[in-house]
Structures are given as structure tokens and as C-alpha cells.
Scaffold this motif. Structure first.
Motif, PDB file in Angstrom:
ATOM      1  N   ARG A 207     -11.791   2.585   1.113  1.00 29.51           N
ATOM      2  CA  ARG A 207     -10.689   1.896   0.426  1.00 29.51           C
ATOM      3  C   ARG A 207     -10.590   2.326  -1.032  1.00 29.51           C
ATOM      4  O   ARG A 207      -9.488   2.580  -1.544  1.00 29.51           O
ATOM      5  N   THR A 211      -7.389   4.041  -2.768  1.00 27.98           N
ATOM      6  CA  THR A 211      -6.749   3.409  -3.924  1.00 27.98           C
ATOM      7  C   THR A 211      -6.583   4.418  -5.056  1.00 27.98           C
ATOM      8  O   THR A 211      -5.500   4.530  -5.660  1.00 27.98           O
ATOM      9  N   THR A 283       0.645  -2.134  -4.970  1.00 31.28           N
ATOM     10  CA  THR A 283       1.360  -2.915  -3.949  1.00 31.28           C
ATOM     11  C   THR A 283       2.603  -2.185  -3.475  1.00 31.28           C
ATOM     12  O   THR A 283       2.836  -2.045  -2.262  1.00 31.28           O
ATOM     13  N   LEU A 286       1.618   1.106  -1.528  1.00 27.14           N
ATOM     14  CA  LEU A 286       1.139   0.835  -0.169  1.00 27.14           C
ATOM     15  C   LEU A 286       2.286   0.393   0.735  1.00 27.14           C
ATOM     16  O   LEU A 286       2.342   0.775   1.907  1.00 27.14           O
ATOM     17  N   THR A 290       3.516   2.216   4.213  1.00 26.69           N
ATOM     18  CA  THR A 290       3.391   1.525   5.506  1.00 26.69           C
ATOM     19  C   THR A 290       4.692   0.922   6.027  1.00 26.69           C
ATOM     20  O   THR A 290       4.707   0.361   7.125  1.00 26.69           O
ATOM     21  N   THR A 320       0.315  -3.522   9.415  1.00 26.80           N
ATOM     22  CA  THR A 320      -0.122  -3.330   8.031  1.00 26.80           C
ATOM     23  C   THR A 320      -1.220  -4.319   7.675  1.00 26.80           C
ATOM     24  O   THR A 320      -2.248  -3.955   7.094  1.00 26.80           O
ATOM     25  N   ARG A 321      -0.991  -5.578   8.015  1.00 33.43           N
ATOM     26  CA  ARG A 321      -1.985  -6.606   7.706  1.00 33.43           C
ATOM     27  C   ARG A 321      -3.326  -6.277   8.367  1.00 33.43           C
ATOM     28  O   ARG A 321      -4.388  -6.381   7.737  1.00 33.43           O
ATOM     29  N   ARG A 323      -4.527  -3.319   9.369  1.00 39.16           N
ATOM     30  CA  ARG A 323      -5.175  -2.131   8.809  1.00 39.16           C
ATOM     31  C   ARG A 323      -5.736  -2.398   7.420  1.00 39.16           C
ATOM     32  O   ARG A 323      -6.867  -2.012   7.102  1.00 39.16           O
ATOM     33  N   LEU A 324      -4.968  -3.054   6.570  1.00 42.14           N
ATOM     34  CA  LEU A 324      -5.444  -3.300   5.206  1.00 42.14           C
ATOM     35  C   LEU A 324      -6.620  -4.270   5.195  1.00 42.14           C
ATOM     36  O   LEU A 324      -7.521  -4.152   4.356  1.00 42.14           O
ATOM     37  N   PHE A 329      -9.134  -4.562   1.772  1.00 43.56           N
ATOM     38  CA  PHE A 329      -8.310  -4.772   0.596  1.00 43.56           C
ATOM     39  C   PHE A 329      -8.279  -6.265   0.270  1.00 43.56           C
ATOM     40  O   PHE A 329      -8.487  -7.114   1.144  1.00 43.56           O
ATOM     41  N   VAL A 334      -3.103  -7.672   0.570  1.00 42.59           N
ATOM     42  CA  VAL A 334      -2.773  -7.522   1.996  1.00 42.59           C
ATOM     43  C   VAL A 334      -1.521  -8.322   2.334  1.00 42.59           C
ATOM     44  O   VAL A 334      -0.592  -7.811   2.988  1.00 42.59           O
ATOM     45  N   SER A 338       2.144  -6.655   3.301  1.00 44.03           N
ATOM     46  CA  SER A 338       2.651  -6.985   4.639  1.00 44.03           C
ATOM     47  C   SER A 338       4.014  -7.666   4.556  1.00 44.03           C
ATOM     48  O   SER A 338       4.908  -7.390   5.367  1.00 44.03           O
TER      49      SER A 338
END
Length: 470
Positions: A207, A211, A283, A286, A290, A320-321, A323-324, A329, A334, A338
Motif C-alpha cells: 500500500r 501511495t 482520494t 484512487l 478505480t 473498490t471497497r 480491494r482498498l 488503506f 476507503v 468507494s
């Protein structure tokens, strides 16, 4: 080779030499010297062990000292200059660390030479050193030449290097993004052959590399390198899955290429420090990466050769939720990313038919603190090559944003609440706390969104009307 070196580095060099220890500036600071960049964070390595050089560092670092890395042979200190700037240093004993094939943590053992220490570093451009105080440049693996060529190469055989520390594969693609370098063919081949080895690295360390990649100046190049290497198949498989085949009539875009364009466009819409979305914004980046990951799962081939992706926003938000979260994260990040994925298609209805004030309020209310980011993601996602469609979309977004500004002058969008609170609802209707109060509150919130602020008597009348109709 001439260097304009930090006076603090020279001073530390003299302090170590006076006690018979070697000290050398290593890694990023040396690389940055050659690139004519300056840093206030200095990394050194030394022949001394932590217990031996701790008194020196404590004396030098009059404004701060830390020893969280002691088990790895690392101590740190900080000094504040007269102009207020801080110089942070970390000093590590010569070492070599390797991974047990089944372990997520490196085993640390001390080395006995600078050259040996440099051989265990990730890439030749980070395997250069400057002995202090004598200012002797040490480059046993041709790092300066690779730096000039913009090439990432390992000091030793890449298979050995990545076997020792698999995270170096992630660092390679991160440096593509940060430095604009390319990966040497033999190094790239080793990464592709060894991608499964990344499994032993903790999600947190992966992660952190992702980042840094996304917050760099060239995140698109880094993401493309991540996918090309095969690493993305392991650490973020939803991204390479976007490489859908384009149908023979070219009636839909390659989703991965579209995503890379959206990422670039979203970054271009970030603002300066005083703006609503200061760059670089993790944010937003990402979310751009995604926003379409639900498309492969929702792709349907319709009659007439058309392709649809119904509900890819909702599906993508769930993906997304998941995976993150797996990448550890932060919870709030997250949820924010999402929700942006979930809402990224919301504005399209406005283009087809301008919304009522009620719909505008709902859009702002649902976006909440993500409003500015959502608008930027939405604009970035409009990648049509049709100039007329692009102008219509942009004009509609401009119009909607102006309407929001106009409405905000009349009412507080950031604190939209029913005109009657829960206690008043219970008093007016003569009911006790319970589900009925919640239903009444929800109705009055909907009424507020539909009609804007109303006076108290009007709100009371509406509440009684609603209750009587049940």
C-alpha cells in the motif's frame, strides 16, 4: 566530481572520523545531488554499530532523536537550522538483509564494508555513496551512468535482488512514476518472472508503495509499468482486468486506456494549496483509477452489436471497497473513494435534462464533503472525442455548479436538516421515541430537499398532513 554538500553531513563525518568510524551519505540524497535536487532528509551508513554511534547522534541531534529502527541497525536525529528549516538524518550500520522464503520480515545482519552495503540496495541509482568528511564518491555498480540514462537496474543479479527483498519490484514501478525512468530489460524480465514473490510482502508495505506511486508526478507511467510487469495481477488485479478487448466495430473504448486518460485529466483538475482539492490528492487519484473497475463484471453484449455496463458504478464501488480494505488503506479513505465510484455517473442525468432545484440539492447532499472531488472526477470521465458532446457536457457542468453557488447564497447546503427536529416531531405528533420518529424525520428531510427552507408553521402543517395520511 564536485559536490555542494550539506554542512551537517560534513560535521557528522568529522564527528564519526574522530572516533575511528566510517560514515557515508547514501541512497536518495546522493542520487538527488547528481540530479541537482536538495533534500532535508539525509541517509547515512556507517561501520559503527548503534550502541557505538548513539552518543554521537544524540549530541548532534539536539532538536530530536529516535530509535524505532534500532532492531534494523538504524537511529535518527533532527536539528533545526537558524532559518527554521529542519534537517533529519538516519544512520544505519553497514548491513545485508535477506528474506526467508516464507517470511514477510527481513532478517538483518551487519556487514563490514561500504561496498558490501551498497550491493544490497535496490537499484544502482540508489547504490552510490559519498564518504564524509573526505567527499569521496563511491559508485561500484555504475549508478551515475544509469542515472544519466534514466535506467533502473539492480546492483546484483535481479533474481537474487528480488528474492532477497520482493518489495523492490514495487519500488521499481514506483521509481518509474517518481523519476520518469525505464526499467532495464533484464530487471523487467526478472520482475515478470517473480511476481508471485510479492505475496510474502505485507499489504501495508505494498500500500505504501502504491501511495507513493499515485502521489508522484507521473502516476500513469507507474500504473502502466505495474500492469505491464504483471505485479498488478497480484496486488491490484481489478486494474489489468480493465484491458477488455475492443470489439471489431470499435463501438466501445478500451477501458484501461480510458482509465489512464481519466487519471491524467483528474490530476490536471487538482488545485493549488488554497483550492478545494489541493494537489496531489490521493482520494481523487484512487477514484479515477478505480471508477470503472465494475465494467468487466457488468459487460453485456446487446442486440445490434452494442455493449452495456449497467450498474457498473454500484458494482465498482463494492469492488473498490473490498480491494482498498485488503490493502489496509485508512477506513475514511476507503469509504470516500468507494462513494466517489458509486456516484461518478450521477451527473449524467443532468446533461439529458436539467435538474430541478430539488435534484441539485440532493446531488450536493449525497456528495457531501466529496462534492468538489466528485465534480472533478465527473469532468475527467467525460473523454468523448465528439467536440459537440464534450462542449454540451462541460457547459451543463458549469451551469449546475453555478446553480449550486446561487442556492448556497440562499441556504446552508453543508447543514441541510429538516425544518423540525426529532424532539419537535415527538411533541407535535404526541409520539414516543421509536421507528415512527425516524420515518417522520426522513419524510421531513425529503420535504426540505424538495422545497428548500420553509417557515416553521409550514413545516408543522406538512408534518401533520403526512402523519394523517398514514
Amino acid at each position: 566530481m564536485n559536490f555542494e554538500v550539506w554542512p551537517e553531513a560534513i560535521e557528522l563525518g568529522h564527528l564519526f572520523a574522530a572516533r575511528g568510524y566510517e560514515l557515508a551519505l547514501v541512497g536518495g540524497p546522493v542520487r538527488d545531488l547528481l540530479l541537482h535536487r536538495r533534500s532535508h532528509d539525509l541517509d547515512f551508513c556507517t561501520s559503527a554499530h548503534p550502541d557505538e554511534f548513539e552518543p554521537i547522534l544524540r549530541h548532534w541531534g539536539r532538536d530530536g532523536f529516535w530509535d524505532m529502527g534500532r532492531k534494523f541497525g538504524t537511529l535518527g536525529a533532527m536539528r533545526r537550522r537558524e532559518d527554521g528549516t529542519e534537517v533529519k538524518v538516519e544512520i544505519t550500520t553497514y548491513r545485508s538483509d535477506t528474506y526467508d522464503p516464507e517470511s514477510r520480515k527481513p532478517e538483518v545482519s551487519y556487514g563490514d564494508s561500504l561496498e558490501g552495503d551498497l550491493s544490497r540496495r535496490d537499484f544502482t541509482v540508489n547504490a552510490m555513496a559519498l564518504r564524509v568528511p573526505q567527499l569521496e564518491f563511491v559508485d561500484p555498480f555504475g549508478g551515475a551512468s544509469d542515472l544519466a540514462k534514466g535506467v533502473l537496474r539492480t546492483p546484483v543479479d535481479p533474481y537474487q535482488s528480488f528474492d532477497d527483498d520482493p518489495l523492490r519490484m514495487m519500488r521499481a514501478v514506483r521509481f518509474v512514476a517518481q523519476l520518469g525512468f525505464s526499467i532495464a530489460p533484464d530487471t523487467a524480465a526478472a520482475i515478470s518472472d517473480m511476481t508471485d514473490r510479492i505475496d510474502i510482502v505485507s499489504a501495508e508495505r505494498v500500500r505504501d508503495e502504491l501511495t507513493k506511486l499515485l502521489l508522484s508526478d507521473r502516476p500513469r507511467a507507474g500504473v502502466e509499468a505495474l500492469v505491464e510487469s504483471g505485479l498488478a495481477d497480484i496486488v491490484f488485479p481489478e486494474i489489468p482486468a480493465l484491458q477488455l478487448e475492443i470489439d471489431e466495430h470499435h463501438r466501445h473504448k478500451d477501458v484501461f486506456e480510458h482509465t489512464m486518460i481519466v487519471l491524467d485529466r483528474a490530476i490536471a483538475l487538482e488545485t493549488g494549496p488554497e483550492g478545494p482539492v489541493p494537489a496531489p490528492d490521493l482520494t481523487l487519484r484512487l477514484a479515477a483509477l478505480t471508477h470503472d473497475i465494475g465494467k468487466p463484471k457488468t459487460r453485456r453484449f446487446e442486440p445490434g452489436g452494442k455493449v452495456s455496463f449497467h450498474h457498473h458504478d454500484a458494482v465498482g464501488a463494492k469492488m473498490t471497497r473490498k480491494r482498498l480494505k485488503a490493502l489496509r488503506f485508512d477506513h475514511h479513505l476507503v469509504e470516500d473513494v468507494s462513494e466517489l465510484v458509486n456516484l461518478h455517473l450521477r451527473f449524467h442525468g443532468y446533461v439529458e435534462e436539467p435538474w430541478t432545484d430539488s435534484a441539485v440539492r440532493r446531488y450536493v447532499k449525497d456528495a457531501g464533503p466529496l462534492y468538489e472531488r466528485l465534480n472533478r472526477l465527473t469532468r475527467a470521465d467525460a473523454t468523448t472525442q465528439n467536440r459537440r458532446k464534450a462542449m454540451v457536457f462541460s457547459s451543463a457542468m458549469d451551469e449546475m455548479e453555478q446553480r449550486v453557488r446561487d442556492l448556497k447564497e440562499k441556504e446552508d447546503f453543508d447543514a441541510i436538516r429538516p425544518d423540525i427536529d426529532g424532539n419537535e416531531i415527538m411533541t407535535i405528533l404526541g409520539i414516543a421515541p421509536g421507528p415512527e420518529v425516524g420515518r417522520a424525520y426522513k419524510h421531513m428531510l425529503e420535504y426540505r430537499l424538495d422545497n428548500g427552507p420553509v417557515d416553521h408553521d409550514t413545516a408543522v402543517a406538512e408534518l401533520k398532513r403526512w402523519h394523517a395520511s398514514l
